[in-house]
Design a protein around this motif. Structure first.
Motif, mmCIF file in Angstrom:
data_model
loop_
_atom_site.group_PDB
_atom_site.id
_atom_site.type_symbol
_atom_site.label_atom_id
_atom_site.label_comp_id
_atom_site.label_asym_id
_atom_site.label_seq_id
_atom_site.Cartn_x
_atom_site.Cartn_y
_atom_site.Cartn_z
ATOM 1 N N ARG A 180 -10.471 6.422 5.234
ATOM 2 C CA ARG A 180 -9.794 5.159 4.940
ATOM 3 C C ARG A 180 -10.744 4.192 4.227
ATOM 4 O O ARG A 180 -10.374 3.539 3.263
ATOM 5 N N ARG A 181 -11.971 4.099 4.710
ATOM 6 C CA ARG A 181 -12.943 3.224 4.057
ATOM 7 C C ARG A 181 -13.235 3.681 2.638
ATOM 8 O O ARG A 181 -13.393 2.868 1.736
ATOM 9 N N ARG A 228 0.847 -1.188 0.000
ATOM 10 C CA ARG A 228 0.000 0.000 0.000
ATOM 11 C C ARG A 228 0.880 1.234 0.000
ATOM 12 O O ARG A 228 2.058 1.175 0.323
ATOM 13 N N ALA A 246 -4.856 8.295 7.009
ATOM 14 C CA ALA A 246 -6.316 8.328 6.923
ATOM 15 C C ALA A 246 -6.940 7.565 8.082
ATOM 16 O O ALA A 246 -6.396 6.580 8.568
ATOM 17 N N ARG A 247 -8.105 8.032 8.502
ATOM 18 C CA ARG A 247 -8.839 7.376 9.584
ATOM 19 C C ARG A 247 -10.301 7.217 9.179
ATOM 20 O O ARG A 247 -10.816 7.978 8.369
ATOM 21 N N TYR A 265 -2.260 5.988 3.388
ATOM 22 C CA TYR A 265 -3.208 5.096 4.044
ATOM 23 C C TYR A 265 -3.100 5.202 5.563
ATOM 24 O O TYR A 265 -4.103 5.192 6.265
ATOM 25 N N ASP A 292 -14.501 -1.176 9.451
ATOM 26 C CA ASP A 292 -13.152 -0.630 9.345
ATOM 27 C C ASP A 292 -12.143 -1.679 9.769
ATOM 28 O O ASP A 292 -12.391 -2.485 10.662
ATOM 29 N N SER A 329 -6.800 -0.826 13.501
ATOM 30 C CA SER A 329 -5.993 0.377 13.421
ATOM 31 C C SER A 329 -4.681 0.082 12.702
ATOM 32 O O SER A 329 -3.999 -0.891 12.996
ATOM 33 N N PHE A 330 -4.347 0.925 11.756
ATOM 34 C CA PHE A 330 -3.167 0.720 10.930
ATOM 35 C C PHE A 330 -1.902 0.961 11.742
ATOM 36 O O PHE A 330 -1.760 1.980 12.410
#
Length: 172
Positions: free
Chosen positions: A88-89, A75, A83-84, A80, A159, A162-163
């Motif tokens: 992100r979605r 990615r 984004a939250r 990415y 979602d 958490s990334f």
């Protein structure tokens, strides 16, 4: 999701990993065999190169289709990760729809090319190219299904966890 489906999916994923490991073992074995015959016995054999290339192509496409998880995909981590939530979605849904469109548009030509290649065979093992190239059609279908699944999850508000950029490529 029902636990029986999760168990079946887990079992199928494990078998796909086993098949991928088998392909890697075959590729490694014929690679070593090729080195022994070429450099120690001074008797180069061509079929080992052919098998190595076939295994490599199948490993990459089969592995991408059935073994690699979405969290292990490449990615643009900077964008990415910043984004939250909804953004992100939206990114997941947008890229998913783009991939579905591109793979779907190309699918008829892919199938046509694969079926056309039945007239050609490999140089040493006489394997028809339509059999060898069929993995790309399978890969394309798997990518369409995967991207539809991810798009659906993003649209319906599921979602991802958490990334964490430190785990992004580690396969953890």
């Amino acid at each position: 999701m029902p636990t029986s489906l999760v168990r079946i999916g887990t079992w199928l994923h494990a078998r796909a990993e086993n098949l991928l490991a088998l392909m890697l073992g075959i590729m490694f074995t014929v690679f070593i065999l090729q080195i022994v015959f070429r450099y120690l016995l001074n008797f180069p054999i061509g079929w080992t190169h052919e098998v190595s290339v076939i295994m490599w192509i199948w490993m990459v496409l089969f592995g991408s289709a059935f073994v690699v998880r979405d969290s292990e995909e490449i990615r643009f981590d900077i964008l990415y990760g910043a984004a939250r939530g909804r953004l992100r979605r939206a990114m997941v849904a947008t890229t998913g729809l783009i991939f579905v469109a591109l793979f779907s548009i190309s699918l008829p030509a892919v199938v046509d090319y694969i079926t056309f290649m039945k007239v050609e065979k490999t140089a040493y093992l006489d394997i028809r190219f339509d059999y060898l190239y069929s993995i790309y059609g399978i890969f394309a279908l798997a990518m369409i299904v995967r991207q539809l699944w991810l798009t659906g999850r993003a649209v319906w508000g599921k979602d991802e966890e958490s990334f964490d950029p430190t785990r992004s490529g580690s396969g953890v």
